[in-house]
Scaffold this motif. Structure first.
Motif, mmCIF file in Angstrom:
data_model
loop_
_atom_site.group_PDB
_atom_site.id
_atom_site.type_symbol
_atom_site.label_atom_id
_atom_site.label_comp_id
_atom_site.label_asym_id
_atom_site.label_seq_id
_atom_site.Cartn_x
_atom_site.Cartn_y
_atom_site.Cartn_z
ATOM 1 N N LEU A 172 33.426 41.101 33.394
ATOM 2 C CA LEU A 172 32.658 42.321 33.143
ATOM 3 C C LEU A 172 32.870 42.701 31.676
ATOM 4 O O LEU A 172 33.957 42.508 31.132
ATOM 5 N N ALA A 230 33.119 51.117 40.093
ATOM 6 C CA ALA A 230 33.941 51.030 41.307
ATOM 7 C C ALA A 230 33.350 51.927 42.390
ATOM 8 O O ALA A 230 32.786 52.961 42.091
ATOM 9 N N THR A 235 23.736 45.805 42.975
ATOM 10 C CA THR A 235 23.450 45.517 41.566
ATOM 11 C C THR A 235 22.164 46.218 41.141
ATOM 12 O O THR A 235 21.253 46.405 41.940
ATOM 13 N N ALA A 271 33.153 41.112 46.263
ATOM 14 C CA ALA A 271 31.953 41.861 45.833
ATOM 15 C C ALA A 271 30.683 41.069 46.122
ATOM 16 O O ALA A 271 29.803 40.914 45.272
ATOM 17 N N SER A 325 40.107 45.568 41.666
ATOM 18 C CA SER A 325 39.351 44.345 41.407
ATOM 19 C C SER A 325 38.425 44.530 40.207
ATOM 20 O O SER A 325 38.146 43.570 39.488
ATOM 21 N N MET A 326 38.003 45.769 39.968
ATOM 22 C CA MET A 326 37.163 46.008 38.790
ATOM 23 C C MET A 326 37.958 45.754 37.508
ATOM 24 O O MET A 326 37.473 45.069 36.590
ATOM 25 N N GLY A 385 30.651 47.263 35.233
ATOM 26 C CA GLY A 385 31.246 47.439 36.566
ATOM 27 C C GLY A 385 31.399 48.906 36.956
ATOM 28 O O GLY A 385 31.841 49.723 36.163
ATOM 29 N N ILE A 445 33.595 48.753 32.001
ATOM 30 C CA ILE A 445 33.887 49.323 33.324
ATOM 31 C C ILE A 445 33.929 50.843 33.231
ATOM 32 O O ILE A 445 34.353 51.404 32.237
ATOM 33 N N GLN A 483 33.203 36.931 41.911
ATOM 34 C CA GLN A 483 32.326 37.968 42.448
ATOM 35 C C GLN A 483 30.898 37.467 42.535
ATOM 36 O O GLN A 483 30.513 36.537 41.841
ATOM 37 N N THR A 520 38.847 49.869 42.375
ATOM 38 C CA THR A 520 39.188 49.923 40.954
ATOM 39 C C THR A 520 40.082 48.749 40.540
ATOM 40 O O THR A 520 39.981 48.267 39.416
ATOM 41 N N ALA A 554 38.497 42.033 37.109
ATOM 42 C CA ALA A 554 37.283 41.350 36.631
ATOM 43 C C ALA A 554 37.058 41.632 35.154
ATOM 44 O O ALA A 554 36.627 40.753 34.403
ATOM 45 N N GLN A 601 31.665 47.402 42.265
ATOM 46 C CA GLN A 601 32.955 46.743 42.463
ATOM 47 C C GLN A 601 33.611 47.299 43.718
ATOM 48 O O GLN A 601 33.507 48.495 43.980
#
Lengths: 321, 531
Positions: free
Chosen positions: B255, B58, B216, A265, B245-246, B56, B258, A168, B243, B249, B240
């Motif tokens: 991360l 989503a 961010t 991302a 990929s969150m 993170g 989350i 990411q 959900t 990660a 993110q």
């Protein structure tokens, strides 16, 4: 040549104006109202006065024609307005995000060409051999596999299982070159696969056509080295049809590689566009779509000019016309 | 020695008496925080600032830094870090002073005085005082601002700075829970509202260091914070794409924490080494189904009750929330875990025969088609709930078509009010407040159903009871009113509560001191990373 360039330039500007009108109207036909979203998501118990005030503040209570003229006037002064939600100037949002997209576009295009050109050339040279069959299979697979699938596979292998590369984010090259390359690698490979496959297909077929041309047979008859024939005669002449495809790809990449940026991302223009669509952030959305349209128009204009540079016959034909 | 003891006792009594007089005296910032790994309380302490928390979110991420106009993620994740209020929520849902030191009220509960801490500064160093409180309250009351807090404080008739550190509120009707409502008024620097959305200046424990909208947000400790110094060097909130990929990660340690992961990922999170799920002690937020109570057929409470009986809440909690929610079988906006819950409410236990009978009574015949309206991609549990309802309604001859749309299209179908959406069953999430009166008031205006607009509804009676409950200081009497309000809600069913559930939050065990309050706000004020 000058007349040709001028004519193409005028056509491009006309296309851009038409695109801007289309973009402006179509975006407002999509159901959804940014004021409702801004005032509380599911909009529970929001005072109608708040809606009215916000619509007035955003200029959404004016006629469409007025809004369009206001938008174009702003663009002519390099002012794309403010995001309805973040309140940032759209130009700031775009310039902040352009780096991530341009870096990804450049690296993936280079990688794609580095994969496609040698592969297609070797396929043409070693026709009907194992490599050629593998290339055909690989090309079909590359064309058939959606980018997000390739991306997820790469994330799982290199990000999760092997934990070799970040999955990411984006680090500007000037800030940390090593981290920057590491963050761009997986999305760039994902895109490169998608880019390389159609280029291989077109270039490979074009190489086959050129290989049977009389001047190639003449060169072979003269006893020229195969390397010189391939690099000096075969490849330059087969490049022209491929150029159109590369032009389309470049336009697409500059407009924002939506899915790949989203999967990884990456804070680029593609993810900015997705967020703007979700929020109906018209100012951001119409600027981005216009930018994408401009990227296509400018790229195809440049490609047209390159045709003339690469192939003298086209230049002469253009002058005759 | 005896004399000393007596003096001590007298002093203790005087302290207790003054505490009672002032309504509440709280240990503002040292009431502790939950340790993510052990569930024990970590007392606020001095610490070396270390560790960068990667958090993170989503979906769209943080799109605005103005708390008056913000989405759920901003409100519950970011705001406690940037913008405190006069009061704050404890883990049990009660309020204690935050920017205030104490408060008191008149005997008729219509005038309140709040006393401020004296060492409060905004992140840019500017002093915070009573004038800032007045400006913030007035801004939230301004209908043109569109603040979500407005409906909880709109009975404030005047707000005035009496001294630099004392504010007086005058209300239109008595309220015993003004401190609860004022928790929703976040204190921002209103001296330059134009920069608020992009730069965010507040007196909270953290301040904005870097912000890329929807992508961010990096927060660093606010050097002027009045409370214990934050222990984290930075907190970076990273949007993110979805959900899945969150969670990926998070599991691969990219991360540290989350927010709002789907219930379907609970087992994966539980199976992740050194990961814990952070849960609030009690929950006030709820997943609900809303209908248009101003148009046929759901303008008829019998039709709404029929729908409520057709909802297999237990199956929904099991399948959609994997048990991580409390089913509201009696259809109450108050959670079964709350002390204010009325245990004697008649249950709307899943009963298709009863549902069929009530549908027929309301004139809804077999073959009728309804549409289940959900958001695409964001809340998979809503789709599961819709599928369960679809199957069950089919058994009694009613067709339910499930449709999904992006958030803007979804909301446009039923908003802004008053918009007609007959035959639509809207899946949504309500951020109900822990104070029961505030939660129960959701039936009036908190949903999009405009219950009050329908002639013949008991809206005026319900409304006056909600107002009455605000002005009753005696908890037992107040509970009596809560019980009656819940009975009316149960009977009328202005919306259907499926289950109470907070946003699911997970953290690695190295993250200490993070906790979630009953209305879903994440608290990282005392969080730190332990290597």
């Amino acid at each position: 040549m000058a007349t040709y360039v001028l004519r193409r330039a005028v056509t491009s500007v006309g296309l851009l104006v038409l695109s801007s009108m289309l973009i402006f109207v179509v975006l407002r036909l999509i159901p959804g109202d940014p004021t409702v979203l801004k005032l509380g998501g599911s909009g529970t118990d929001v005072d109608p006065r708040a809606f009215e005030a916000l619509r007035h503040e955003l200029g959404l209570d004016r006629s469409l024609a007025y809004q369009y003229v206001h938008w174009i006037d702003g663009i002519l002064h390099w002012d794309f307005g403010l995001s309805y939600f973040s309140q940032y100037p759209v130009t700031t949002l775009i310039t902040d995000r352009a780096g991530a997209t341009f870096q990804l576009a450049l690296v993936s295009l280079l990688l794609g060409l580095l994969i496609a050109v040698p592969a297609a050339t070797l396929g043409a040279v070693w026709r009907n051999r194992v490599f050629d069959s593998l290339l055909s299979g690989g090309t079909a697979l590359g064309m058939a596999t959606p980018s997000f699938v390739t991306g997820i596979v790469l994330i799982v292998i290199f990000g999760v299982k092997l934990d070799l590369l970040p999955t990411q984010g984006y680090v500007p090259f000037g800030e940390d070159p090593v981290e920057s390359v590491k963050t761009v690698l997986l999305p760039a490979v994902t895109l490169a696969v998608a880019i390389a496959a159609p280029i291989v297909l077109i270039l490979r077929s074009s190489l086959d056509d050129v290989a049977s041309a009389p001047y190639i047979r003449t060169a072979q008859g003269k006893g020229l080295l195969r390397r010189r024939i391939v690099l000096g005669h075969l490849l330059p002449n087969a490049t022209i049809p491929t150029l159109t495809m590369v032009g389309v790809i470049v336009g697409d990449l500059l407009g924002g590689t939506v899915i790949v940026e989203y999967v990884f991302a990456r804070p680029g223009l593609g993810s900015l566009m997705v967020d703007a669509v979700y929020q109906r952030d018209y100012e951001v959305l119409q600027a981005l779509v216009l930018l994408a349209a401009a990227a296509f128009i400018v790229t195809s204009f440049i490609v047209d000019l390159l045709y003339g540079v690469l192939d003298p016959r086209l230049r002469v034909r253009g002058q005759e016309a | 020695m005896h004399r000393f003891d007596r003096r001590l006792r007298v002093a203790m009594l005087a302290l207790a008496a003054s505490a009672l007089t002032f309504g509440s005296i709280g240990a503002s910032s040292s009431d502790g925080a939950l340790n993510a790994s052990t569930g024990t309380t970590v007392q606020a302490q001095t610490c070396k600032q270390q560790g960068a928390l990667r958090y993170g979110l989503a979906g769209g991420g943080v799109n605005n830094l103005d708390p008056a106009i913000s989405n759920l993620a901003n409100r519950v994740v970011i705001m406690p870090l940037l913008y405190p209020s006069l009061t704050k929520l404890r883990q049990d849902g009660t309020v204690v002073p935050d920017l205030a030191t104490k408060w008191r009220h008149s005997a008729d509960l219509k005038t309140w005085w709040f006393y401020l801490k004296r060492n409060i500064r905004y992140a840019d160093g500017r002093q915070f005082d009573a004038d800032d409180v007045v400006a913030n309250v007035l801004r939230n009351l301004d209908p043109k601002v569109g603040s979500g807090a407005r409906r909880f404080i709109n009975d404030i008739r005047s707000v005035r700075a009496i001294t630099k550190y004392q504010v007086r509120f005058k209300l239109g009707s008595p309220s015993a829970i003004l401190p609860d409502a004022l928790y929703l008024v976040k204190m921002v620097d209103v001296s330059d509202v134009s920069r608020l959305a992009t730069q965010g200046n507040g007196p909270g424990p953290y301040k904005v260091a870097r912000y890329v909208p929807n992508n961010t947000l990096t927060l660093v400790p606010n050097p002027f914070y009045f409370g214990p110094k934050p222990c984290l060097r930075s907190i970076t909130i990273i949007a993110q794409p979805d959900t899945t990929s969150m969670v990926t990660a998070f599991r691969s340690r990219k991360l540290d924490m989350i927010w709002q992961f789907p219930a379907t990922a609970v087992s994966a999170i539980q199976g992740t080494r050194d990961a814990v799920i952070i849960k609030p002690r009690t929950v006030s937020t709820a997943h609900v189904l809303e209908v248009d109570t101003t148009s046929p057929p759901f303008d008829n409470p019998v039709a709404r009750r029929a729908l409520s009986y057709a909802m297999n809440r237990t199956a929904m909690v099991r399948a959609a929330f994997l048990g991580e929610a409390q089913a509201s079988v009696a259809n109450s906006p108050i959670s079964v875990t709350s002390p204010a819950y009325n245990k004697k409410l008649p249950k709307h236990t899943f009963n298709l025969n009863r549902a069929r009978q009530l549908f027929t009574q309301a004139g809804i015949k077999p073959g009728t088609k309804f549409t289940y309206w959900a958001q695409a991609g964001k809340r998979p549990e809503w789709i599961t709930n819709g599928q369960i309802l679809q199957q069950d309604l089919r058994k009694i001859g009613i067709n339910l078509e499930i449709e999904q749309a992006d958030p803007a299209t979804w909301v446009a179908k039923f908003n802004p009010s008053p918009k007609k959406f007959p035959n639509l069953i809207v899946a949504t999430f309500l951020s109900l407040q822990p104070a029961p009166a505030l939660g129960l008031s959701a039936a009036l205006k908190g949903c999009d159903c405009n219950w009050g607009l329908v002639p013949g509804t008991p809206y005026p009676r319900y409304y006056s009871m909600v107002l009455q409950s605000l002005g009753v200081p005696d908890p037992a009497k107040r509970q009596g009113l809560y019980d009656r309000l819940q009975s009316m809600f149960n009977q009328e069913s202005p919306f259907m509560v499926i289950a109470h559930q907070s946003n699911l939050v997970a953290a690695h065990k190295s993250v200490n001191g993070a906790w979630e309050d009953p209305s879903g706000n994440m608290h990282l004020e005392s969080a730190r990373i332990v290597p």
